[in-house]
Scaffold this motif. Structure first.
Motif, short mmCIF file in Angstrom:
data_model
loop_
_atom_site.label_atom_id
_atom_site.label_comp_id
_atom_site.label_asym_id
_atom_site.label_seq_id
_atom_site.Cartn_x
_atom_site.Cartn_y
_atom_site.Cartn_z
N LEU A 148 -19.60 -28.59 -17.50
CA LEU A 148 -18.29 -28.90 -16.48
C LEU A 148 -17.56 -27.63 -15.99
CD1 LEU A 148 -17.25 -31.03 -14.41
CD2 LEU A 148 -14.94 -31.66 -16.23
N THR A 149 -17.50 -27.33 -14.80
CA THR A 149 -17.00 -25.53 -14.67
C THR A 149 -15.61 -26.24 -13.38
OG1 THR A 149 -18.93 -25.05 -15.14
CG2 THR A 149 -17.06 -23.57 -13.83
N TYR A 150 -14.74 -25.06 -14.18
CA TYR A 150 -13.25 -25.46 -12.98
C TYR A 150 -13.93 -23.66 -12.19
CZ TYR A 150 -9.30 -24.31 -10.72
OH TYR A 150 -8.12 -24.28 -10.09
N PHE A 151 -14.29 -23.90 -10.70
CA PHE A 151 -14.40 -22.46 -9.85
C PHE A 151 -13.32 -22.35 -8.32
CE2 PHE A 151 -17.48 -19.66 -8.15
CZ PHE A 151 -16.57 -18.07 -8.11
N ASN A 152 -13.41 -21.66 -7.88
CA ASN A 152 -12.36 -21.69 -6.67
C ASN A 152 -11.85 -22.90 -6.72
OD1 ASN A 152 -12.96 -18.74 -6.27
ND2 ASN A 152 -15.02 -19.96 -5.40
N GLY A 153 -11.00 -23.47 -7.69
CA GLY A 153 -9.49 -24.38 -7.58
C GLY A 153 -10.90 -25.82 -7.55
N GLN A 154 -12.22 -26.08 -7.86
CA GLN A 154 -12.39 -27.20 -8.54
C GLN A 154 -13.47 -27.53 -9.49
OE1 GLN A 154 -14.82 -27.42 -3.72
NE2 GLN A 154 -16.69 -26.07 -5.24
N TRP A 155 -13.70 -28.72 -10.03
CA TRP A 155 -14.58 -28.82 -10.71
C TRP A 155 -15.56 -29.42 -10.14
CZ3 TRP A 155 -12.69 -27.74 -15.96
CH2 TRP A 155 -11.88 -28.36 -16.50
N ALA A 156 -16.94 -28.76 -11.04
CA ALA A 156 -18.40 -28.84 -10.64
C ALA A 156 -19.49 -28.79 -11.99
CB ALA A 156 -19.26 -28.47 -10.00
N GLU A 157 -20.01 -30.63 -11.53
CA GLU A 157 -20.90 -30.29 -13.26
C GLU A 157 -22.65 -29.47 -13.21
OE1 GLU A 157 -22.11 -35.01 -13.68
OE2 GLU A 157 -19.85 -35.18 -13.71
N GLY A 158 -23.15 -29.26 -13.93
CA GLY A 158 -24.01 -28.38 -13.63
C GLY A 158 -23.73 -27.04 -14.13
N ASN A 159 -24.89 -26.49 -13.93
CA ASN A 159 -24.72 -24.87 -14.23
C ASN A 159 -24.06 -24.78 -13.10
OD1 ASN A 159 -25.14 -22.62 -15.63
ND2 ASN A 159 -27.83 -22.51 -15.57
N VAL A 160 -22.99 -24.12 -12.75
CA VAL A 160 -22.93 -24.10 -11.94
C VAL A 160 -22.69 -22.55 -11.62
CG1 VAL A 160 -20.56 -23.36 -10.30
CG2 VAL A 160 -20.50 -25.30 -11.86
N PRO A 161 -23.33 -21.64 -9.80
CA PRO A 161 -23.12 -20.03 -10.19
C PRO A 161 -22.17 -19.69 -9.49
CG PRO A 161 -25.04 -21.26 -8.46
CD PRO A 161 -23.77 -23.10 -8.78
N LEU A 162 -22.34 -18.79 -10.43
CA LEU A 162 -21.07 -17.72 -10.13
C LEU A 162 -21.06 -16.11 -9.45
CD1 LEU A 162 -19.21 -18.12 -13.90
CD2 LEU A 162 -19.15 -19.64 -11.88
N TYR A 163 -22.43 -15.86 -9.48
CA TYR A 163 -22.56 -14.81 -9.68
C TYR A 163 -23.60 -14.17 -8.40
CZ TYR A 163 -21.36 -13.48 -14.64
OH TYR A 163 -21.13 -14.05 -15.50
N GLY A 164 -23.12 -12.96 -7.85
CA GLY A 164 -23.67 -12.57 -6.38
C GLY A 164 -24.68 -11.31 -6.92
N ALA A 165 -25.84 -10.74 -6.13
CA ALA A 165 -26.60 -10.05 -6.44
C ALA A 165 -26.09 -8.72 -7.07
CB ALA A 165 -27.73 -9.94 -6.00
N MET A 166 -24.96 -8.76 -5.89
CA MET A 166 -24.46 -6.77 -6.17
C MET A 166 -22.73 -7.03 -7.17
SD MET A 166 -25.72 -4.67 -4.93
CE MET A 166 -24.56 -3.70 -4.60
N ASP A 167 -22.38 -8.28 -7.69
CA ASP A 167 -21.37 -8.59 -8.19
C ASP A 167 -20.99 -7.82 -9.45
OD1 ASP A 167 -20.25 -10.11 -6.89
OD2 ASP A 167 -20.45 -12.15 -8.29
N HIS A 168 -20.26 -7.01 -9.66
CA HIS A 168 -20.46 -5.54 -11.14
C HIS A 168 -20.47 -6.66 -12.28
CE1 HIS A 168 -18.12 -2.56 -13.34
NE2 HIS A 168 -18.45 -2.11 -12.33
N SER A 169 -20.04 -7.44 -12.64
CA SER A 169 -20.12 -8.32 -13.81
C SER A 169 -22.25 -8.13 -14.34
CB SER A 169 -19.54 -9.99 -13.81
OG SER A 169 -20.05 -11.23 -12.95
N LEU A 170 -22.75 -8.67 -12.97
CA LEU A 170 -23.93 -9.18 -13.27
C LEU A 170 -24.68 -7.89 -13.52
CD1 LEU A 170 -26.22 -11.02 -13.09
CD2 LEU A 170 -26.33 -10.92 -10.35
N TRP A 171 -24.10 -7.19 -12.28
CA TRP A 171 -25.40 -5.97 -13.21
C TRP A 171 -24.52 -4.34 -13.60
CZ3 TRP A 171 -23.54 -1.58 -8.23
CH2 TRP A 171 -25.01 -0.35 -8.45
N LEU A 172 -23.66 -4.64 -14.02
CA LEU A 172 -22.94 -3.70 -15.04
C LEU A 172 -21.94 -4.14 -15.78
CD1 LEU A 172 -21.43 -1.21 -12.41
CD2 LEU A 172 -23.64 -0.98 -13.68
N GLY A 173 -22.54 -5.41 -16.01
CA GLY A 173 -22.05 -5.97 -17.46
C GLY A 173 -20.46 -6.20 -18.17
N SER A 174 -19.63 -6.01 -16.62
CA SER A 174 -18.28 -6.52 -16.90
C SER A 174 -17.06 -8.00 -16.42
CB SER A 174 -17.62 -5.56 -15.85
OG SER A 174 -17.78 -5.60 -14.26
#
Length: 278
Positions: free
Chosen positions: A3-29
């Motif tokens: 269960l994940t809270y993201f962008n103001g709402q709760w959702a079940e399952g493996n909720v997508p968080l990242y985009g292909a150019m997001d810094h966290s995915l690309w450079l580990g932040s």
């Protein structure tokens, strides 16, 4: 159940968080923390939430929520599970924009709760890894940074190939630091309870501090000092402390077989009593 809270709402399952150019995915932040809900009890929740804010700042991020706001969300999420559920509580802060340096004010937040039964109080085996914990000048060792876990999992893969369940890692100077993903305690051959001193190469665990305080409360002093690897081979007890398993005994280190000893057993009992009172 996830269960994940993201962008103001709760959702079940493996909720997508990242985009292909997001810094966290690309450079580990990204940074995270781990707390526990055990049948609705939330031991030391606020220190875990405070630490995720601190960890974020150390990576040039900014947690968008306050401790109070995160705490309220945790309680809201826990209420969506069965009353007796044993949950892992994982706040996550991650960078989205920036080329090499993340744009702090564009940091995002997600809170995930998932079923994670507390492991039974049985022993695990541990082997010595050749991988070392990095020095503070080499990596963000003062933060619970996702990027640090690549080295930990590499150590665990190494010892698993040798038939062990968990890794023990040394620091850059060759002294005992911790297990692959949890803090380490031992009872020496002469009966002293010891944990490696904090030298900046590994996190000062919240559960570690709690266990030390609980043991002190019943008259058991825990000595923080440099630990040589040879001491593990003659120890009466070795055990770990961490959010996932809380207190867990190690019953084999390399070829040294140990019992589930009285100090680890008492530490576990004290921690579970503390949890019930939380």
């Amino acid at each position: 159940m996830y269960l994940t809270y993201f962008n103001g709402q709760w959702a079940e399952g493996n909720v997508p968080l990242y985009g292909a150019m997001d810094h966290s995915l690309w450079l580990g932040s990204s940074v995270f923390d781990g707390a526990r809900s055990l049948a609705g009890k939330l031991p030391d929740l606020r220190p875990h939430l405070e630490r995720v804010i601190s960890s974020a700042e150390k990576l040039g991020l900014a947690c968008p929520l306050s401790v109070d706001e995160m705490e309220a969300l945790v309680h809201e999420g826990v209420a969506k599970f069965a009353p007796d559920a044993e949950l892992y509580v994982r706040p996550l802060v991650f960078g989205t924009e920036g080329f090499l340096i993340p744009v702090a004010e564009k940091s995002q937040f997600a809170l995930t709760l998932f079923d994670a039964p507390l492991p039974p109080f049985v022993g695990f085996s541990a082997g010595l890894s050749t991988m070392r914990r990095p020095q503070p000048s080499m990596a963000p060792t003062d933060a619970k940074a996702s990027a640090l876990y690549a080295n930990s999992t590499r150590a665990m893969r190494e010892v698993k190939a040798r038939g062990f369940e968990q890794a023990i890692m040394l620091d850059g100077e060759g002294h005992v630091a911790e297990f692959g993903a949890s803090n380490l305690f031992l009872v020496t051959a002469d009966g002293k309870v010891v944990t490696p001193r904090l030298n900046g190469t590994f996190l000062a665990g919240i559960t570690r501090a709690r266990v030390m305080a609980l043991l002190a409360g019943v008259g058991i002093e825990v000595e923080e000092r440099t630990v040589d690897e040879a001491e593990l081979r003659t120890a009466r007890e070795i055990f770990s402390t961490g959010n996932y398993g809380k207190v867990t005994p190690c019953t084999r280190y390399e070829d040294h077989v140990l019992e589930v000893g009285p100090v680890a057993s008492q530490a576990r009992e004290l921690y579970m009593a503390f949890t019930q009172a939380a």
